[in-house]
Design an enzyme around this catalytic site. Sequence first.
Site, PDB file in Angstrom:
ATOM      1  N   ASP A 155      -5.664  -1.451  -7.816  1.00  0.00           N
ATOM      2  CA  ASP A 155      -6.669  -2.511  -7.857  1.00  0.00           C
ATOM      3  C   ASP A 155      -7.186  -2.560  -9.298  1.00  0.00           C
ATOM      4  O   ASP A 155      -7.013  -1.610 -10.066  1.00  0.00           O
ATOM      5  CB  ASP A 155      -7.802  -2.264  -6.862  1.00  0.00           C
ATOM      6  CG  ASP A 155      -8.593  -3.554  -6.578  1.00  0.00           C
ATOM      7  OD1 ASP A 155      -8.424  -4.537  -7.339  1.00  0.00           O
ATOM      8  OD2 ASP A 155      -9.381  -3.581  -5.613  1.00  0.00           O
TER       9      ASP A 155
HETATM   10  C1  BGC Z   1     -10.308  -6.939  -6.024  1.00  0.00           C
HETATM   11  C2  BGC Z   1      -8.883  -7.263  -5.624  1.00  0.00           C
HETATM   12  C3  BGC Z   1      -8.350  -8.334  -6.538  1.00  0.00           C
HETATM   13  C4  BGC Z   1      -8.442  -7.864  -7.966  1.00  0.00           C
HETATM   14  C5  BGC Z   1      -7.918  -8.852  -8.980  1.00  0.00           C
HETATM   15  C6  BGC Z   1     -10.434  -6.661  -7.492  1.00  0.00           C
HETATM   16  O1  BGC Z   1     -11.772  -6.620  -7.870  1.00  0.00           O
HETATM   17  O2  BGC Z   1     -10.761  -5.839  -5.281  1.00  0.00           O
HETATM   18  O3  BGC Z   1      -8.846  -7.676  -4.288  1.00  0.00           O
HETATM   19  O4  BGC Z   1      -7.046  -8.672  -6.181  1.00  0.00           O
HETATM   20  O5  BGC Z   1      -9.792  -7.614  -8.270  1.00  0.00           O
HETATM   21  O6  BGC Z   1      -8.788  -9.901  -9.153  1.00  0.00           O
END
Ligand code: BGC
Length: 748
Positions: A276
């Site tokens: 993530d």
């Molecule tokens: C989120 C993810 C997301 C990623 C990219 C993170 O803060 O938890 O779900 O895909 O950011 O934006």
Amino acid sequence: MTHHNLRVPITFLSLLFALALQLPSQTTQTATDNLPYKDASLPVDQRVSDLLKRMTLEEKATMLAGSGWMESAPIPRLGIPAIKMADGPLGVRSWMGSSAITNAANAPKITSTSFPSGVAMAATWNTDLVQREGQAIAQETKALGRDMILGPTVNINRIPLWGRNFEGYGEDPYLAAQLGVAYIKGVQGERVIPSVKHFAANNEEFERHRLDEKIDERALHEIYLPAFKAAVQQADVWTVMSAYEKVNGKYCAENDYLLTDILKNEFGFQGFVISDWASTYSTAPTVNAGMDLEMPGGPPLHAMLKRPQTIMSGNSGGWLEADKVLAEIKAGHITEATIDDNVGRILRVLILSGLMEHPHSPGGEVDTPEQRKIALEGATEGIVLLKNQNSLLPLDPVKIHSIAVIGPDALVARTGGGGSSLVRPDHAISPLEGIQKRVGSAIQVTSAPGVGMEGEDATHDTPEARAADLKQATDIASKADVAIIVVGRYNKNESEGFDVKTMDLPAGQDELIQAVEKANPHTVVVLNTGDPVTMSKWLDTTPALLDMWYGGQEGGNAIAAILFGDANPSGKLPVSLPRKFEDSPGAKTYPGQNLHTDYAEGIYVGYRYYDTKNVEPQFPFGFGLSYTTFEYSDLKLARITFAGKNPIWNFTINVRNTGQRSGADVVQLYVHDGHSKIDRPAHELKGFSRVELNPGESKTIELQLDNSAFQYWSPTTKQWTLDPGTFEIQVGASSRDIRLKAPVQIGR
Ligand code: BGC
């Protein structure tokens, strides 16, 4: 990045080999075109190992970290493209800038279809529809020149206050697994790369970069992992995104138990793990735990890491950049075989998705009538009718002359919760617009916000403004034949990044409902939110109640279709709605202390808790009314078939539409185990089928159960276990409305 100090030993033989292939010359187009890894007719594994052999260690290390905010690192010398990503899962979100600024006013405008929230799609219990949604989103991803969509979200709704409950598929692992698999199949069918997230157990936003969750192995296997397991084993998912928080003491991004022992070894995952965004905290431990690709990377990451809010929130990244990885290889902390595995997995997905041959370029059509239609179908089928006293609904447009449309969610289209899943649609229909469009000039429509959305506009949050707003609302309500109040939250008070503060509706909304109901007894309340809300202040006197969740751009059209009976409600709750937060199983240990939280309720999440411990929810899991009625009969074990050596129990049930309207019902099959050596929930969902029936029509539906439907995960043997004996098959219209039961002998 500095790689110049790296020395790759080149033997005389490999030099000869490279010369023979004339690598990396740019002038030998035809010769390189014939290379095995470019030959689409060869098996994927052969292409991967051929390509790996041609890569320098430095090139391989480069591929472990992103090159931009939403791009992996390309290796142009070998024709390896960057994977261009975009956030999902509820449509294609702009990929420029950090999540925090993507939707800012000055960000380049990228619009796409805003599909209903995950919890709304889950309320459809319609796997076919979710698969078509996945396909539509994948088509838009390609049309916008991207290759990968960051979804689906399959984390379990454990806590009613989780800021991202709207994004996922509810509280039940079986339902979440079926819908996740459907979404992934839809996406991969278009050869777009999905990313099932967040592995694992991202169930609250509170301190999500620091929180350590204590979860027992049984709860992990029975509740938090099944949707990921199904994504791997039933949909052969190409990527899995790790979660932000720690599980049992280790960050998910460096959790070898989760990433290697379970995901890769136990489940057999062949794709790559992506972190993530900014969730890595080490180099060797992260790589060795099974992390394949760290995101984001390059200048956007470095800019992000410098921001005070990043430091405050606890994000971290840049640990898998090539120089760091190479240094750890040199120090003997990471082997080249490990890197080969990481890179091999990324290459595998690049080949499977066809990206090696056909990188996507922008310019295609988005938000087509077909895509919009799927968004509308989802929004409509996801609406749950919770109460309908004296059949107030559907409204009869012939008998009604005036409607007052009221509420802070009525005049504005509240399409989704906040954070990385929020899509910017080209247009979105508010409930008011949807209703106006539906009734045209035949019915007089008046409208008023009734109360400002708490925190949205300070001028509406004063006692004087509240009194004036309320008066305006009760005035129009008292003059109309029917009042429709749309209440709930929006993307600033229900969002990724923080949890909802309370299950209570935002300030002034309970009072608005009470006052409007007094002014007009024909009042319909519509909930526009992803999280459950407390209803105790008004539910008893509310004649009709609908839950539209966040319905995406078509939410307003969908609610109008349901209100006037153009569509018959068929949504069923994918989550239990508790009476109050304190009733919910995780409430006692939420949000945790000193950055530790204990999933002390174990497997007793959602209805597994309410139904086993006899805590009555406001509305139970699986519940949802219709404008018609259905009757179930003839539950039978029709036959036992085999998949290889494994028995499949085929149950049949007769469903009949006993009312006056066409409609759809969701038949739910639960398994009750009263004899096992271990404590088990009162029952667990193991099958469901959505069936459409005309008045008077009946259909026999078939539901199949395999061994897994009867098993529990034994903490002693650390295996899925079936205790032979008599199980009870229960068929119902909700977890608390079991209408048919039949015993079945299993394993004897
Ligand atoms: C989120 C993810 C997301 C990623 C990219 C993170 O803060 O938890 O779900 O895909 O950011 O934006």
